[in-house]
Design an enzyme around this catalytic site. Sequence first.
Site, PDB file in Angstrom:
ATOM      1  N   VAL A  56      62.609  41.974  14.935  1.00 42.88           N
ATOM      2  CA  VAL A  56      61.325  41.462  15.427  1.00 42.88           C
ATOM      3  C   VAL A  56      60.675  40.699  14.278  1.00 42.88           C
ATOM      4  O   VAL A  56      60.506  41.240  13.185  1.00 42.88           O
ATOM      5  CB  VAL A  56      60.409  42.630  15.871  1.00 42.88           C
ATOM      6  N   VAL A  82      62.572  44.444  10.622  1.00 43.87           N
ATOM      7  CA  VAL A  82      61.525  43.453  10.363  1.00 43.87           C
ATOM      8  C   VAL A  82      62.163  42.138   9.907  1.00 43.87           C
ATOM      9  O   VAL A  82      62.845  42.088   8.886  1.00 43.87           O
ATOM     10  CB  VAL A  82      60.562  43.958   9.262  1.00 43.87           C
ATOM     11  N   LYS A  83      61.903  41.091  10.693  1.00 43.73           N
ATOM     12  CA  LYS A  83      62.474  39.783  10.357  1.00 43.73           C
ATOM     13  C   LYS A  83      61.419  38.996   9.578  1.00 43.73           C
ATOM     14  O   LYS A  83      60.295  38.777  10.064  1.00 43.73           O
ATOM     15  CB  LYS A  83      62.804  39.053  11.661  1.00 43.73           C
ATOM     16  N   ALA A  84      61.773  38.586   8.372  1.00 40.76           N
ATOM     17  CA  ALA A  84      60.827  37.851   7.516  1.00 40.76           C
ATOM     18  C   ALA A  84      61.461  36.545   7.060  1.00 40.76           C
ATOM     19  O   ALA A  84      62.688  36.474   6.904  1.00 40.76           O
ATOM     20  CB  ALA A  84      60.453  38.712   6.306  1.00 40.76           C
TER      21      ALA A  84
END
Length: 225
Positions: A56, A82-84
């Site tokens: 996400v 967590v997509k950064a």
Amino acid sequence: MKIFADTADIQQIKKFLDMGAIDGVTTNPTLLAKQAVDPAEQVEKIVKLVPGPVSVEVISTDYEGIVGEGKRIAELGDNAVVKAPMTQNGLRAVKALSHEGIKTNVTLVFSPSQSLLAAKAGATYVSPFIGRLDDIGQDGMSVVRQSLEIFRNNSLGTQLLVASIRHPLHVIESAKLGAHAATVPPDVIDKMFNHPLTETGLKRFLDDWELLGKKLGSSIAPYRN
Ligand code: G3P
């Protein structure tokens, strides 16, 4: 190699989960925008539905914002990733999040040097966008090959998640190179199932069976209820 579905479409995700074709899901703002529903609710449903990792993406670009969003995303479930973005703030946030045991995926990676830096920051996954490189006349698969070599030769535990896949050959080449995962759009997963000889072969079996029924004077289906 794990296969993730690159989509926020719940019907498609269910379909591929039921076939055992996928191990996880990746989403991004563009894919969520296509669904035209409340993105937070959609993401929550996907995280609950999928047993494996679900990436996400954060919307913030500043360090504090990425860390704050990342922590809230991580609270959605043990499988939330967590997509950064591959920026200096993004990697600083990935380092902080991974120190807290939060799984991360560095997105928008286009070069082996970016893969190396993302892995050094402690990313769980690094996502090279190979189709977008091919689109501008560069060799996307070369980034996969070089990144995997860097990870192996430097004992980096980060997993390479091939993204921006355009066709089944991208998936097969990634698997042959030993990529840890590929995130694949639903239309490409559908294409992976298909072969014209499978279709014509099945038609011939059924036609021959019908012919036998006609010869015997009745339709035959001994194993049907
Ligand atoms: O996860 C998104 C990534 O796979 C991008 O794909 O098709 O927008 O280049 P694409």
